[in-house]
Every structure is written in C-alpha cells, then in structure tokens.
Write an enzyme that holds these catalytic residues in place. Sequence first.
Site, short mmCIF file in Angstrom:
data_model
loop_
_atom_site.label_atom_id
_atom_site.label_comp_id
_atom_site.label_asym_id
_atom_site.label_seq_id
_atom_site.Cartn_x
_atom_site.Cartn_y
_atom_site.Cartn_z
N GLY A 149 0.84 -1.20 0.00
CA GLY A 149 0.00 0.00 0.00
C GLY A 149 0.87 1.25 0.00
N ALA A 205 25.59 14.75 -24.39
CA ALA A 205 26.03 13.87 -23.30
C ALA A 205 27.38 14.31 -22.75
CB ALA A 205 26.09 12.43 -23.78
#
Length: 481
Positions: free
Chosen positions: A147, A377
């Site tokens: 949960g 990058a």
Amino acid sequence: MSATSTTATRPDARARIDAVADPGSFIEFGSTARHQTTAFGLDAKRPDGDGVVTGTVGIDGRTVGLFAQDPTALGGSLGPVHAQKIAMVMDRAARARTPVIGLLDSGGARIQEGIASLDGYGKIFFRNVRASGRIPQISVVLGPCAGGAVYSPALTDIVIMARDRAHMFVTGPRVVKAVTFEDVSLGDLGGADVHSTTSGVAHLVADDTDDALALARQVLGYLPSSAWDDLPLAPPRPPSGTAAVPDDHRQPYDVRDVIRGVVDADSVLELSAGHARNLVTAFARIDGSPVGVVANQPSVLAGCLDIAASEKGARFVRMCDAFGLPLVVLVDVPGFLPGTGQESSGIIRKGAKLLYAFAEATVPRVSVILRKAFGGAYIVMNSREIGADAVFSWPGAEIAVMGAEGAVDVLHRKAIAADPSSRAQLVEDYRAQAMRPDRPAEILSVDEIIDPADTRSVVAGTLAALRGAIEPGFRHDNLPQ
Ligand code: HXC
C-alpha cells in the site's frame, strides 16, 4: 539475544536490532506504548510497544536513530501509536543530526484503527521529506511493505531489500487480479529482483536479513551523520587494478574495472547495479575518504544515456551532493540514446534531471574522459561549463559535437553522394582535425591530458586540493527521481 535470522523462524525486531547495532548499544524508548483502540476486538490484542521497537543504536561508534517493525506483534501493522513512535525516532534524529535506519516488515495500515492509521503514514512521510538531505535515511525492507507504506522507503536515501522475504507494492496481487484480471505472484509483482532491475526502487539487494543488515552498516560507512558533519574516514589503500580501456574505440569493456583502478582497493559499493546498467553509480573511497563515482558503462547500450540512466544518475548525484561526497565522473559516452521510444517518453525532460543535478552540485567534482564524449552527453556528464572543478582526458579520447561518421554525413552530404568512396578519408580527416583532446585542452574545456596510469594520483591529488570546498550544512533535499 541471538542475532541469527532465518526465514523459517521469522525473527522478531529485537533480534534484528542486535544484528545491526554495536553490541550493547541499543537504548530503547516507548517499550510499553500501546494502542488505545477497542473496536474490532483490538482491546484483546495490545502488545507492548505496539508492533514496533524504537530507540537509538551505535553503528561503528556513531549514534543512529532506529525503528524496527515487529511482524510477530499485530503483524507489524501501523496504527497511530506505532506511527508516533517512528515519528519520535525521526524527530530526535533530525534534532540530534544523526542518521535513521528503518527496518520494515509490516502488514501496512492497521485496518482496525482506520483513518488514524493512514494519518500515521502521513506523519512519517512528512518527516521523511523534512529530513531529506539533512540526515541520511536508510530503509531496510525485510518483509511485506504494501500500500502507501512503500512511499516512506521511496522517500529515503537508500532502499535495501532482503531477497528471501521482502515485497514492495502499492496494490497487492489480489487487487491487481480484481482490477486488471492479471495473475501475478508476490515475487513477480514486488520482489527484490523486480525492484533492483526494472523499477529501480531498491538500491541494494541482499540474500537474507543478516546480509541486508550488514549492507545497512556498510552504507553508513560512506555517509556523514548529517549534512553538517564530516565524512567518515577509513584507512587509505592503493587501488587494486590499473585504469585502462581497449584501444579499439568500438570494443565494449566493463568500466567497473577502470573504477577499481582509480579508487581504494575493496572500497566500491555499487548502487542500483541491476537497473539502468548503462550508467554505473557507486560509493567508493579515495585515500580513505568517501566519494561518489558516476561512470558510463560501454558494455551496456554502448554507454548511451537514456531516461533510466538519467534518473538513476540524478538521484545519486543529488544524494552525494547533499551529504558532501565529492564526485568522480568517468566519461565514455557516445550520446543520448536516439529513437522515438526515448523521445516520446520524455528524454528531454528526464535527461535534464542529470544535467540539473551536476550543475547544482557544489561538492568537488572531477571528470576523466576515457575514450569519447560527444554532444549533449559530453556537456551533461560533468563538463567544465556546468561547473566541474577539473576535467582530465586520456590521450586517445575523442571529444566532439558528434561522432565522425555522423558529422561527415552532414558536412559532406553532397560530396559523398557524388563519390561514396571519399567518405572513409573524410571520416579520417574529421577525426584528426576535430576530435582530439588537444583542441578542448587549448580552450581549457579540458584541464590536462593525462597518462591513464596517472589517473589515480591525479584524481586523488585534485580532490585533496579541493577538500576545503566541501561546505558543511544543508545544501538541498534528495527528491525522489
Ligand atoms: C491489521 C493486520 C494487518 C493489517 C496483518 N495483520 N496485516 N492487522 N491490519 N494491515 C495481522 C493479521 O490479522 C494477523 O493477526 C497478524 O497480523 C499476522 O498476519 P498473517 O496474515 O497471519 O501473517 P502472514 O501470513 O505472515 O501474512 C502477512 C501479510 C498479510 C502478507 C502482511 O497479513 C497481509 O496481506 N496483510 C494485509 C496487507 C495489506 O493489504 N496491507 C495494506 C493495508 S492498506 P492475528 O491476530 O491473526 O495474529 C495500507 C494503506 C497505507 O497499508 C496507505 C498509506 C498512505
């Protein structure tokens, strides 16, 4: 009390505390706290401590706040008193500036205590967030975690799962079946293998409880007690290997061998090793002092950056920066992974997280370009202009806006169409003219071209010279990515 644990005997929380703490160091509080609820027959079940054992422990002589949910008492379920005890551990740790370790093993919100149980989770989540980046928070998941309860670990810095018993999911198999008609086992839905590879929720996986607790101790050895404290030191050790890469720029290799050639022997603790494997993130030590290592991994996706790697790297960089760990960045990156999948899934937005994290970081930051660094990058991977303190390159490295083949196809499209045999020479010319590291060194994008054999000494010396740049104090939170 025995420190041994097995799945068969289902150890209680105190045995686990014994296993993680320095002998005799546990100071408990709230041992007789109990819920006050009478509904649903709960008045007949009021175990001392309300299903969680709380207090402080010593770990390698340092004080650590600790809570351990007890699956043998009300299933470790969380009601308001249970939650209040955890909140008090966190409040004390935040005030005393000590880390917190949570040992999680719980059936989740205590159903009989209703909304007060849910509010108990809210109380904990609130404190996880307010303590984020201030004190290290480590979650060791040793049983079910179901949960909304999974969101407390997700808010902490490090999640460790014990493969034999830990499961984490927002909705369990029965609910999944009811809603989607999908049959799925506990393990396939939320086991340690799923969370250490696909989802990236777990940073570390251990075979069992004892190994998971040993990992928690090990992790603390890299982190300060708080953002205001100095890093814990270990005896310095020379590296166990030599830093080198294959001469052939297309040949894959394992960058972890290079890391071992740079950092102290036996000091590497890789985080999220099975998730986004194209980027390696690891704690290590150089001259006995902790560092965070970020390295492109050419053996996976050729080391390209993608969404998963960007998010993994961003969280790691921000955690290191929050806790004052210098960053050592080993660059060998052909670019961002191209394609519709990445673009439509948000590589622009998510790739920006890694860029942001590096640019934001104020700890000492050193980059070494091993073999190639292309395009966006190159910039993202801790380049000079986003604030690296030092950028070194190995002699054969290629540093450019893009790879040679792609570049000549753009620059010489018409010439190549007219004479396809000219392409090979054009590629060679581009390589010689535009990709060598001496160009960026001339304009100080690279500080120095270094012999690979000197990498360890150059990085160690640079970090030693920058030690004064680590400013104690709160820098920023460690927002989940
Ligand atoms: C009250 C609980 C409980 C719970 C377990 N128990 N979970 N009591 N509330 N959530 C009790 C059981 O009734 C039992 O009591 C004892 O703990 C041990 O449980 P068992 O089922 O016998 O143990 P085991 O077979 O080992 O199974 C453990 C379990 C299972 C897998 C955790 O109990 C289970 O599935 N529990 C429910 C998990 C769940 O769906 N949680 C989500 C709740 S909602 P007795 O008296 O018989 O010994 C939630 C939302 C949080 O958490 C939202 C936060 C924002």
